[in-house]
Design an enzyme around this catalytic site. Sequence first.
Site, PDB file in Angstrom:
ATOM      1  N   ASP A 190      -2.004   0.903   3.820  1.00 52.66           N
ATOM      2  CA  ASP A 190      -1.719  -0.034   4.893  1.00 52.66           C
ATOM      3  C   ASP A 190      -0.244  -0.054   5.309  1.00 52.66           C
ATOM      4  O   ASP A 190       0.331  -1.113   5.489  1.00 52.66           O
ATOM      5  CB  ASP A 190      -2.176  -1.428   4.393  1.00 52.66           C
ATOM      6  CG  ASP A 190      -2.019  -2.530   5.413  1.00 52.66           C
ATOM      7  OD1 ASP A 190      -2.202  -2.259   6.604  1.00 52.66           O
ATOM      8  OD2 ASP A 190      -1.689  -3.665   5.007  1.00 52.66           O
ATOM      9  N   ASN A 427      -1.098   1.976  -7.155  1.00 50.26           N
ATOM     10  CA  ASN A 427      -1.545   0.774  -6.461  1.00 50.26           C
ATOM     11  C   ASN A 427      -2.962   0.985  -5.960  1.00 50.26           C
ATOM     12  O   ASN A 427      -3.235   1.937  -5.209  1.00 50.26           O
ATOM     13  CB  ASN A 427      -0.655   0.455  -5.260  1.00 50.26           C
ATOM     14  CG  ASN A 427      -1.082  -0.845  -4.579  1.00 50.26           C
ATOM     15  OD1 ASN A 427      -0.879  -1.929  -5.120  1.00 50.26           O
ATOM     16  ND2 ASN A 427      -1.712  -0.742  -3.413  1.00 50.26           N
ATOM     17  N   GLU A 428      -3.848   0.102  -6.387  1.00 54.29           N
ATOM     18  CA  GLU A 428      -5.225   0.036  -5.913  1.00 54.29           C
ATOM     19  C   GLU A 428      -5.931   1.387  -5.805  1.00 54.29           C
ATOM     20  O   GLU A 428      -6.504   1.713  -4.761  1.00 54.29           O
ATOM     21  CB  GLU A 428      -5.282  -0.697  -4.574  1.00 54.29           C
ATOM     22  CG  GLU A 428      -4.811  -2.130  -4.684  1.00 54.29           C
ATOM     23  CD  GLU A 428      -5.040  -2.947  -3.423  1.00 54.29           C
ATOM     24  OE1 GLU A 428      -5.430  -2.377  -2.389  1.00 54.29           O
ATOM     25  OE2 GLU A 428      -4.850  -4.173  -3.486  1.00 54.29           O
ATOM     26  N   ASN A 478      -4.149  -7.584  -7.626  1.00 57.84           N
ATOM     27  CA  ASN A 478      -3.892  -7.917  -6.218  1.00 57.84           C
ATOM     28  C   ASN A 478      -5.092  -8.737  -5.736  1.00 57.84           C
ATOM     29  O   ASN A 478      -6.219  -8.242  -5.767  1.00 57.84           O
ATOM     30  CB  ASN A 478      -3.795  -6.642  -5.371  1.00 57.84           C
ATOM     31  CG  ASN A 478      -2.624  -5.755  -5.783  1.00 57.84           C
ATOM     32  OD1 ASN A 478      -1.749  -6.170  -6.547  1.00 57.84           O
ATOM     33  ND2 ASN A 478      -2.611  -4.531  -5.278  1.00 57.84           N
ATOM     34  N   TYR A 480      -6.967 -11.434  -2.762  1.00 55.09           N
ATOM     35  CA  TYR A 480      -6.921 -11.945  -1.380  1.00 55.09           C
ATOM     36  C   TYR A 480      -8.032 -12.942  -1.082  1.00 55.09           C
ATOM     37  O   TYR A 480      -8.554 -12.961   0.023  1.00 55.09           O
ATOM     38  CB  TYR A 480      -6.917 -10.758  -0.404  1.00 55.09           C
ATOM     39  CG  TYR A 480      -5.578 -10.046  -0.426  1.00 55.09           C
ATOM     40  CD1 TYR A 480      -4.499 -10.556   0.285  1.00 55.09           C
ATOM     41  CD2 TYR A 480      -5.385  -8.918  -1.208  1.00 55.09           C
ATOM     42  CE1 TYR A 480      -3.250  -9.942   0.234  1.00 55.09           C
ATOM     43  CE2 TYR A 480      -4.140  -8.288  -1.265  1.00 55.09           C
ATOM     44  CZ  TYR A 480      -3.079  -8.807  -0.540  1.00 55.09           C
ATOM     45  OH  TYR A 480      -1.846  -8.217  -0.585  1.00 55.09           O
ATOM     46  N   TYR A 484      -9.101 -12.167   2.954  1.00 53.13           N
ATOM     47  CA  TYR A 484     -10.188 -11.214   3.230  1.00 53.13           C
ATOM     48  C   TYR A 484     -11.525 -11.768   2.740  1.00 53.13           C
ATOM     49  O   TYR A 484     -12.573 -11.432   3.264  1.00 53.13           O
ATOM     50  CB  TYR A 484      -9.925  -9.853   2.569  1.00 53.13           C
ATOM     51  CG  TYR A 484      -8.690  -9.158   3.104  1.00 53.13           C
ATOM     52  CD1 TYR A 484      -8.596  -8.852   4.456  1.00 53.13           C
ATOM     53  CD2 TYR A 484      -7.632  -8.828   2.268  1.00 53.13           C
ATOM     54  CE1 TYR A 484      -7.474  -8.215   4.962  1.00 53.13           C
ATOM     55  CE2 TYR A 484      -6.507  -8.194   2.768  1.00 53.13           C
ATOM     56  CZ  TYR A 484      -6.429  -7.899   4.119  1.00 53.13           C
ATOM     57  OH  TYR A 484      -5.317  -7.284   4.621  1.00 53.13           O
ATOM     58  N   GLU A 516      -0.098  -9.213  -6.110  1.00 48.68           N
ATOM     59  CA  GLU A 516      -0.158  -9.381  -4.648  1.00 48.68           C
ATOM     60  C   GLU A 516      -1.049 -10.568  -4.346  1.00 48.68           C
ATOM     61  O   GLU A 516      -2.120 -10.701  -4.929  1.00 48.68           O
ATOM     62  CB  GLU A 516      -0.792  -8.167  -3.952  1.00 48.68           C
ATOM     63  CG  GLU A 516       0.100  -6.990  -3.770  1.00 48.68           C
ATOM     64  CD  GLU A 516      -0.556  -5.852  -2.985  1.00 48.68           C
ATOM     65  OE1 GLU A 516      -1.445  -6.117  -2.151  1.00 48.68           O
ATOM     66  OE2 GLU A 516      -0.168  -4.706  -3.234  1.00 48.68           O
ATOM     67  N   TRP A 561       2.680 -10.967  -1.430  1.00 42.77           N
ATOM     68  CA  TRP A 561       2.575  -9.881  -0.459  1.00 42.77           C
ATOM     69  C   TRP A 561       2.863 -10.464   0.905  1.00 42.77           C
ATOM     70  O   TRP A 561       2.067 -11.266   1.369  1.00 42.77           O
ATOM     71  CB  TRP A 561       1.187  -9.235  -0.488  1.00 42.77           C
ATOM     72  CG  TRP A 561       1.202  -7.973   0.325  1.00 42.77           C
ATOM     73  CD1 TRP A 561       0.744  -7.827   1.596  1.00 42.77           C
ATOM     74  CD2 TRP A 561       1.733  -6.711  -0.071  1.00 42.77           C
ATOM     75  NE1 TRP A 561       0.971  -6.539   2.028  1.00 42.77           N
ATOM     76  CE2 TRP A 561       1.580  -5.833   1.015  1.00 42.77           C
ATOM     77  CE3 TRP A 561       2.349  -6.243  -1.240  1.00 42.77           C
ATOM     78  CZ2 TRP A 561       2.003  -4.509   0.966  1.00 42.77           C
ATOM     79  CZ3 TRP A 561       2.767  -4.935  -1.284  1.00 42.77           C
ATOM     80  CH2 TRP A 561       2.578  -4.078  -0.180  1.00 42.77           C
ATOM     81  N   LYS A 580       2.047 -10.388   6.729  1.00 39.56           N
ATOM     82  CA  LYS A 580       2.040 -11.237   5.529  1.00 39.56           C
ATOM     83  C   LYS A 580       3.449 -11.497   5.012  1.00 39.56           C
ATOM     84  O   LYS A 580       3.626 -11.999   3.901  1.00 39.56           O
ATOM     85  CB  LYS A 580       1.169 -10.608   4.436  1.00 39.56           C
ATOM     86  CG  LYS A 580      -0.309 -10.529   4.840  1.00 39.56           C
ATOM     87  CD  LYS A 580      -1.236 -10.168   3.703  1.00 39.56           C
ATOM     88  CE  LYS A 580      -2.660 -10.021   4.181  1.00 39.56           C
ATOM     89  NZ  LYS A 580      -2.884  -8.806   5.018  1.00 39.56           N
TER      90      LYS A 580
HETATM   91  C1  GCB Z   1      -3.346  -4.693  -0.545  1.00 33.04           C
HETATM   92  C2  GCB Z   1      -2.483  -3.496  -0.582  1.00 33.04           C
HETATM   93  C3  GCB Z   1      -1.335  -3.567   0.406  1.00 33.04           C
HETATM   94  C4  GCB Z   1      -1.823  -4.139   1.724  1.00 33.04           C
HETATM   95  C5  GCB Z   1      -2.356  -5.546   1.482  1.00 33.04           C
HETATM   96  C6  GCB Z   1      -2.918  -6.199   2.754  1.00 33.04           C
HETATM   97  O1  GCB Z   1      -4.099  -4.967  -1.449  1.00 33.04           O
HETATM   98  O2  GCB Z   1      -2.000  -3.194  -1.866  1.00 33.04           O
HETATM   99  O3  GCB Z   1      -0.803  -2.282   0.578  1.00 33.04           O
HETATM  100  O4  GCB Z   1      -0.838  -4.139   2.714  1.00 33.04           O
HETATM  101  O5  GCB Z   1      -3.391  -5.494   0.537  1.00 33.04           O
HETATM  102  O6  GCB Z   1      -2.199  -6.908   3.423  1.00 33.04           O
HETATM  103  O7  GCB Z   1      -4.068  -5.938   3.067  1.00 33.04           O
END
Ligand code: GCB
Length: 604
Positions: A190, A427-428, A478, A480, A484, A516, A561, A580
């Site tokens: 991203d 990462n991920e 991480n 969300y 999300y 994150e 993040w 973000k």
């Molecule tokens: C994540 C990623 C990061 C993205 C972020 C997002 O999990 O590690 O690279 O920018 O989410 O904002 O979706």
Amino acid sequence: MLYPQANSHRDVLSLSGIWQFSLDLEGDGERHRWWQGLPSSRPIGVPGSWNEQYQDTMFFMGTGWYQTDFYVPAQWRARTLTLRFEGAGHSATVWLDSELLGGHEGGSLPFEFDISRHAKPGRKHRLTVKIDNRLGPKTIPPGGTDQSNEGAGSSFLAEAISNFSSILPEIQMLPFLLETRKQYPQVPFDFLPYGGIHRPVKLCSIPKDRIQNVRIRNDVKRTRAAVVFDISTVGSATFVEVTVTRGNKSVKAEARIGDGHAQVEIGIPKPALWHPDSPHLYHATVTLLKNTKPIDEYHTEFGIRTVEVTENQMLLNGKPIYLQGACKHEDFPILGRGLSEAVLVKDFSLMKWLGANSFRTSHYPYAEEYLMLADRMGFLVIDEMPTVGLDYKMYTDEILHKCQNLLTELIERDGNHPSVIMWSIANEPDTFTESARDFFGKLRAHAKALDPSRPVTLAAMHVPTDYTFEVVDVISINRYYGWYFDPGQLDVAARKLSEELDAIHAQHKKPILVSEFGADSMAGLHSDPPEIFTEEYQAALLKSYIDVIRSKDFTVGEHIWNFADFKTPQTYTRTVLNRKGLFTRDRQPKLAAHVMRQLWQSGR
Ligand code: GCB
């Protein structure tokens, strides 16, 4: 590879400035020998990404050629001359006049060429660099092979569809869903896959008999530290001497060189330990001696500190440390990924203003200047590999070997910085298969073999069934929820996060960093009650996550993040930027920055 420096035995000439640039749209620059002169070229700033310097290069994926002329100073005779690139890519091929010097893959670590045979003191030379920013299924990071939508990173879903579509009719929706996940340019991450010469290019003059590398490690026992300097040398010098200075005190020791290597140990009673609140640095001068005559020297700073991990905590100098801060990107308007010391200083001053004590170099190694400043200003850094977006099909010996080489380069470059407290090996990536455990287990073992003094982590998203939790020292997740997943429902988000943290810790008994979490906000967009995309919602989400994270005695930190809004590929979930950031892309604080400042300035 030592960071270039000028001193009484060494010299550095910066080649930063305005170079000439041509896009190689037909891909035939080599056939037409563009090193002899670029056709219809235009000016371009170095360092800097090509993307935002012209409108037609913004999303360009392909090859771009750079050219500049320079003189080698006449007084640089009988020296070794090197050409050093701090970071260019994704891949680079370099010519000096008509001579091919070689190439390098990976845009975030330095590389250099010995040009002593080709470069003539007092003469003018032409330097040509071909940069290709295309990524493929075997590059690190991976990506689509061109600027169309043929991307890596989704092979698992594509395969699942073909396997199960006869049994589960709903699965036929997946191609549609997959289509909606695509972005332009197509990469499985991203941030914009910038192209160009992102960091300075330097012409260096060093002695033929010289110090080649200096590795510094320290062992702290009660009130005494033993600092060990592992020094490799080139040539016929016989002794190496190290002087360590702090304030007006200095200690000196020397060792005989054998087989191009010497080890010097210096004892420091009652050392001033390095810590974010008091980032004490010592100065070391390494001098190379031939029959007692100094023939080369290298100056460096270092800090004395220890890092350990228990079942619940991270310890810095034997005391628990809690990380508060944000993940970053190398990203700024017009510069793209290009290094600007002024932006670096601005960012670090804003992090201090926030009360942050740490950051992660998401999702690749940053310019070494970041670490030098972190050493001085007292930031704890999680130093990350460029292994972002790996899919499970990449867990082969070939890719492992590539990743191990990158890790070696990273630890070689950054191992002496006291600010670096942990390596992040990815990462991920896809981590829901056993092959992930084997792959990242081997990568972790490689890090430990090169540097037993630092813990290893991996920023994971496949919670709770993540096979890499077994192989890391600190679990990083991480998350969300509230964005999300369950958008707009902060109470649900807080409950899920809390349950998940408890479950992971109960099973793995390792400290957890929430590496994150965040929400996009459009600066200037407000609502009450808070709705997603507003400044109020972002601030409320961050606050509610932090309440949960801090309620557990096994969490070791909160990394938001992101520090600032940043440029992404184009997709319908992004409005030009990922928003973000606590700060806008041009570094103005949003509401969340003020809320975090209040929280962080008053400590945990
Ligand atoms: C994540 C990623 C990061 C993205 C972020 C997002 O999990 O590690 O690279 O920018 O989410 O904002 O979706």
